[in-house]
Scaffold this motif. Structure first.
Motif, short mmCIF file in Angstrom:
data_model
loop_
_atom_site.label_atom_id
_atom_site.label_comp_id
_atom_site.label_asym_id
_atom_site.label_seq_id
_atom_site.Cartn_x
_atom_site.Cartn_y
_atom_site.Cartn_z
N GLN A 178 -0.46 71.79 -42.19
CA GLN A 178 0.48 72.54 -43.01
C GLN A 178 0.73 71.83 -44.33
N TYR A 179 0.68 72.60 -45.40
CA TYR A 179 0.98 72.08 -46.74
C TYR A 179 2.14 72.88 -47.30
N ALA A 180 3.13 72.17 -47.86
CA ALA A 180 4.29 72.83 -48.47
C ALA A 180 4.59 72.19 -49.81
N SER A 203 -1.01 67.51 -33.93
CA SER A 203 -2.02 67.84 -32.93
C SER A 203 -1.55 67.39 -31.55
N GLU A 204 -2.09 68.05 -30.55
CA GLU A 204 -1.77 67.72 -29.17
C GLU A 204 -2.97 68.10 -28.31
N PHE A 205 -3.35 67.25 -27.38
CA PHE A 205 -4.46 67.57 -26.49
C PHE A 205 -4.23 66.91 -25.13
N SER A 206 -4.87 67.49 -24.12
CA SER A 206 -4.72 67.02 -22.74
C SER A 206 -6.10 66.63 -22.20
N PRO A 207 -6.46 65.34 -22.26
CA PRO A 207 -7.76 64.91 -21.74
C PRO A 207 -7.89 65.14 -20.24
N SER A 208 -6.75 65.16 -19.53
CA SER A 208 -6.75 65.41 -18.10
C SER A 208 -5.45 66.09 -17.72
N GLU A 209 -5.36 66.49 -16.46
CA GLU A 209 -4.13 67.14 -16.01
C GLU A 209 -2.94 66.20 -16.03
N LYS A 210 -3.19 64.89 -15.99
CA LYS A 210 -2.10 63.93 -15.93
C LYS A 210 -1.71 63.40 -17.30
N ARG A 211 -2.52 63.61 -18.29
CA ARG A 211 -2.32 62.93 -19.58
C ARG A 211 -2.27 63.93 -20.73
N MET A 267 10.71 65.38 -45.30
CA MET A 267 10.18 66.56 -44.63
C MET A 267 10.52 67.83 -45.39
N ASP A 268 9.75 68.85 -45.07
CA ASP A 268 10.06 70.21 -45.49
C ASP A 268 10.58 70.97 -44.28
N ALA A 269 11.42 71.96 -44.51
CA ALA A 269 11.97 72.74 -43.39
C ALA A 269 10.87 73.38 -42.56
N ALA A 270 9.74 73.69 -43.19
CA ALA A 270 8.63 74.32 -42.48
C ALA A 270 7.97 73.37 -41.48
N ASN A 271 8.23 72.05 -41.58
CA ASN A 271 7.63 71.08 -40.66
C ASN A 271 8.35 71.01 -39.33
N ILE A 272 9.51 71.66 -39.21
CA ILE A 272 10.38 71.47 -38.05
C ILE A 272 10.38 72.72 -37.17
N GLY A 287 25.80 59.75 -33.55
CA GLY A 287 25.05 60.70 -32.74
C GLY A 287 23.57 60.54 -32.97
N THR A 288 22.78 61.43 -32.36
CA THR A 288 21.33 61.38 -32.43
C THR A 288 20.80 62.77 -32.73
N VAL A 289 19.80 62.84 -33.60
CA VAL A 289 19.15 64.10 -33.95
C VAL A 289 17.68 64.01 -33.57
N LEU A 290 17.23 64.93 -32.71
CA LEU A 290 15.84 64.97 -32.26
C LEU A 290 15.13 66.14 -32.93
N LEU A 291 14.07 65.85 -33.67
CA LEU A 291 13.31 66.86 -34.39
C LEU A 291 11.96 67.07 -33.70
N GLU A 292 11.60 68.33 -33.50
CA GLU A 292 10.31 68.65 -32.92
C GLU A 292 9.41 69.24 -34.00
N PRO A 293 8.15 68.77 -34.10
CA PRO A 293 7.26 69.28 -35.14
C PRO A 293 6.70 70.66 -34.80
N ARG A 294 6.20 71.36 -35.78
CA ARG A 294 5.51 72.62 -35.56
C ARG A 294 4.18 72.34 -34.87
N ARG A 295 3.76 73.25 -34.01
CA ARG A 295 2.48 73.13 -33.32
C ARG A 295 1.83 74.50 -33.20
N ALA A 296 0.53 74.49 -32.95
CA ALA A 296 -0.18 75.73 -32.70
C ALA A 296 0.00 76.11 -31.24
N ALA A 297 0.24 77.40 -30.99
CA ALA A 297 0.38 77.88 -29.63
C ALA A 297 -0.99 77.99 -28.97
#
Length: 747
Positions: free
Chosen positions: A257-259, A281-289, A186-191, A211-221
């Motif tokens: 993103q390209y780095a 990417s992230e999308f919500s096909p319905s309110e539940k999903r 990974m690149d630091a910009a991906n996190i 221990g455990t390390v949880l990484l969250e990816p960058r996303r569009a607001a």
């Protein structure tokens, strides 16, 4: 004639509410018009509000955030509102690591958070400096992109790479089935953020005592449509380029993103070249999903300068390991191409019942000339994780019950050759390795009256290796299977919230960590059949909260960890790491982090002034350690500094100018089990200054510059422990500078 006048008097307002520093959507924000109408924002931060008359102002309020007032909003024009977190809420982030998504003040465990704003305080050539702001965590860089992470001293068995620590990326396992983690893909910009769970977390995340390390990816607001480019240049030939496109809608978001990063090196044979492409990417096909997908492609090359003796280190820290089998002569380096693809779905059956399921696949090719051999291998891996959570009301007690499972299967085709001047020569070994690991887990959390939260969790873990040797020049072919006995890992935790700003917690947890495939099948082709899994139990207690009108934040944890069958590494004459179980270790420590906000008012010229510090005390000893005739019982644990401290100052102005200063101290550290060789203690200071400005309505510009190790301190980072021939030292860069800019355009 009156109807048009009535229509003009009405108002229809809509838009998005986002967090100012991360531009992530805020759900549950209350929007109130001066005419009395109200609404709240949804999961995407989106809101609509109809008023009987044109509103003179809209008021946006949310717990933990400063209230925002928009005077005379235009009817029909979509609003984009950024809420500023208050000083207290910066620490009151939601913790996802224990599956219950509670605020930090209601989480019974030692947790460290590294947000996007912390990562951005440094040059982003790596995340090492950002991670090292967390007490109890030490990240090292033996060579550019050659990372090692230690959580509470867990690097004892890690001569290279990341072991005994589980990594996840967007809820998907990033630690491979063979027990290793390639964070350098990974690149630091991906996190977007890093969440560190310290100590055994086997009750939720399977095998591992570190221990455990949880990484969250960058996303569009939500509501964001933009493109951004950036460039950085610095000392020792640092060149870094990024390009990002973001498209965020009401029910979907996409980030590409390209780095690219190049580095000529602060030592001989220490250059690096990395290209990373991320699709998030992230999308919500319905309110539940809600469905999220990530594809990460990485092409990485970096050189390995090798460790130096004390005499070589003092004479010239810029040199590489020399001699017939020196790093330059043998072109010691790593060349790997990797692709990781993951798919995650969150489905809400009802207000009380939900499921999260993730599937992933990984492919990697590695070409690795080393000082004494040449390795070529290919890895393919698949895996998945699922968890169900159900919340029930049991009288006055609220209970949340979580159950799930995780499984990984990896296949590696591995060949080793003689290294002839950086080229593969005669074939030594040809192996096929199948690694299988999995676990099932269950957790029950009860929220009692009087603000008491109790947690009980348990997992059953299993790991198996199947090794088939197709060729070995000296001893012939064979098949070797190692199935580690399934182990139960329990965790019990209790939290009491004393006030709205103060809580105490305590927990007992146990875990086990089987040897990695590289520890069983070493690079010289030898099988380490006698190696057993580590097992440990941790006891910890802590207090965290706010004080002085929420200007002061603090988090203090004390722990005692007893590890049995501890695995340590030593180098033999050919620099091959050899691993052995050595009895037990006794580890006691205190971790403290504090911050004080002197000023936090975006309306003032000096809008933010904050000081912060973290401190780690480690009293780590070998409890029982007999090696042949030598008894090391009572010695200090190798590679662990007794005292480590980090402090910083953050300043920003309404005009957009900012300044970040950071200082790190590390005590002298034993480099061998005999405690005969130590590093010197050191203090390293650096800073970053820049300006962020909005140029019109569409363009945003950031110009920045910084320096690291401003006092030109001579120190070693990522030391080789128990090294043969006294080659312990991996010199870090001297004084270095960087500067760059980023340009953002809103579509």
């Amino acid at each position: 004639m009156l109807l048009p006048q009535q229509l003009l008097a009405q108002g229809q307002y809509s838009g998005y509410v986002l967090q100012r520093d991360t531009e992530q959507p805020l759900q549950g924000v209350t929007i109130t018009a001066n005419t009395g109408e109200q609404t709240i924002s949804n999961e995407q931060g989106y809101f609509t509000l109809a008023t009987a008359a044109a509103a003179q102002r809209l008021v946006f309020s949310y717990v933990g955030y400063k209230t925002e007032v928009r005077p005379n909003p235009k009817v029909g024009q979509e609003l984009r509102v950024l809420l500023q977190p208050s000083a207290a809420s910066l620490q009151e982030v939601v913790i996802s690591g224990y599956e219950t998504n509670r605020p930090l003040l209601q989480t019974a465990g030692a947790v460290g958070i590294v947000g996007r704003e912390v990562i951005g305080q440094f040059d982003e050539s790596s995340v090492v400096r950002a991670v090292n702001t967390v007490p109890g965590v030490r990240m090292e860089e033996r060579a550019p992109a050659s990372y090692r992470i230690s959580i509470r001293g867990s690097s004892l068995r890690s001569p290279y790479g990341i072991r005994n620590v589980k990594l996840y990326y967007n809820g998907i396992p990033f630690t491979e089935a063979n027990g290793t983690s390639a964070l350098n893909l990974m690149d630091a910009a991906n996190i977007e953020s890093i969440e560190v769970l310290k100590g055994p977390t086997g009750s939720i995340y399977g095998a591992g005592t570190g221990g455990t390390v949880l990484l969250e990816p960058r996303r569009a607001a939500a509501g964001e449509q933009s493109v951004e480019v950036g460039a950085t240049t610095g000392s020792y030939g640092l060149r870094r380029y990024t390009a990002t496109a973001r498209i965020g809608g009401k029910h979907s978001s996409t980030l590409v993103q390209y780095a690219k990063q190049e580095y000529e090196g602060h030592r001989q044979q220490s250059a690096m070249d990395r290209e990373v492409l991320l699709l998030s990417s992230e999308f919500s096909p319905s309110e539940k999903r809600t469905v999220s997908a990530n594809i990460l492609y990485s092409d990485l090359y970096y050189e390995l300068p090798g460790a130096l003796t004390q005499e070589q280190y003092e004479q010239d820290p810029h040199q590489a390991r020399g001699g017939m089998y020196g790093s330059v002569a043998q072109n010691a380096s790593m060349n790997q191409k990797s692709m990781v693809a993951g798919l995650k779905q969150e489905y809400t059956f009802s207000d009380r019942f939900r499921n999260t399921t993730a599937l992933y696949g990984m492919h990697r090719f590695r070409d690795h000339p080393f000082n004494t051999d040449y390795e070529r291998n290919t890895n393919q891996e698949v895996g998945g994780r699922t968890s169900f959570a159900y919340t029930a009301q049991l009288g006055s007690i609220e209970g949340t019950f979580t159950a799930g499972a995780e499984y990984q299967r990896g296949f590696e085709a591995s060949r080793t050759y003689d290294n002839n001047g950086g080229k593969p020569d005669s074939l030594r070994t040809d192996d096929e390795v199948v690694a299988k690991t999995g676990f099932a887990f269950a957790q029950a959390e009860f929220k009692f009256p009087a603000d008491v939260i109790a947690t009980a969790a348990l997992s059953l873990n299993d790991t198996k290796y199947e090794i088939t040797r197709l060729h070995q020049a000296s001893s012939g072919n064979y098949t070797y299977n190692r199935d580690f006995k399934a182990v139960l890992s329990p965790r019990v935790a209790l939290l009491k919230r004393l006030t709205d700003q103060l809580s105490i917690h305590a927990s007992v947890s146990s875990g086990f960590s089987p040897p990695t495939e590289e520890e069983i099948l070493t690079s010289d082709g030898q099988l380490n059949e006698a190696l057993e899994a580590e097992k440990g139990t941790s006891y910890e207690a802590g207090i965290r909260g706010f004080a002085l009108q929420s200007r002061l934040t603090f988090d203090v944890v004390a722990y005692y960890f007893r590890l049995k069958e501890s695995i340590v590494s030593r180098q033999d004459v050919s620099s091959v790491a050899v691993f052995r179980n050595v009895g037990s270790t006794d580890q006691k420590g205190i971790e403290t982090s504090m911050g004080y906000t002197l000023l936090d008012d975006p309306e003032q010229q000096l809008s933010l002034l904050k000081v912060w510090a973290s401190y780690t005390f480690s009293h780590f000893r070998f409890d029982e350690y007999q090696q042949n005739e030598n008894n090391y019982s009572g010695n200090k644990l190798t590679g662990v500094a007794p005292h480590v401290a980090t402090a910083g100052l953050d300043l920003s102005t309404r005009f957009g100018l900012y300044l970040h200063l950071t200082t790190n101290y590390s005590d002298k550290t034993p480099l061998n089990d005999e405690n005969a060789v130590y590093t010197d203690s050191y203090i390293v200071a650096g800073g970053r200054v820049g300006i962020k400005r909005q140029l019109g309505q569409r363009f945003g510009l950031e110009v920045f510059g910084g320096a690291d190790n401003v006092t030109d301190e001579k120190y070693s980072l990522g030391n080789d422990l128990n090294a043969f021939g006294g080659r312990y030292f991996q010199p870090a860069p001297g004084r270095n500078y960087y500067g760059g800019l980023a340009l953002k355009y809103k579509l």
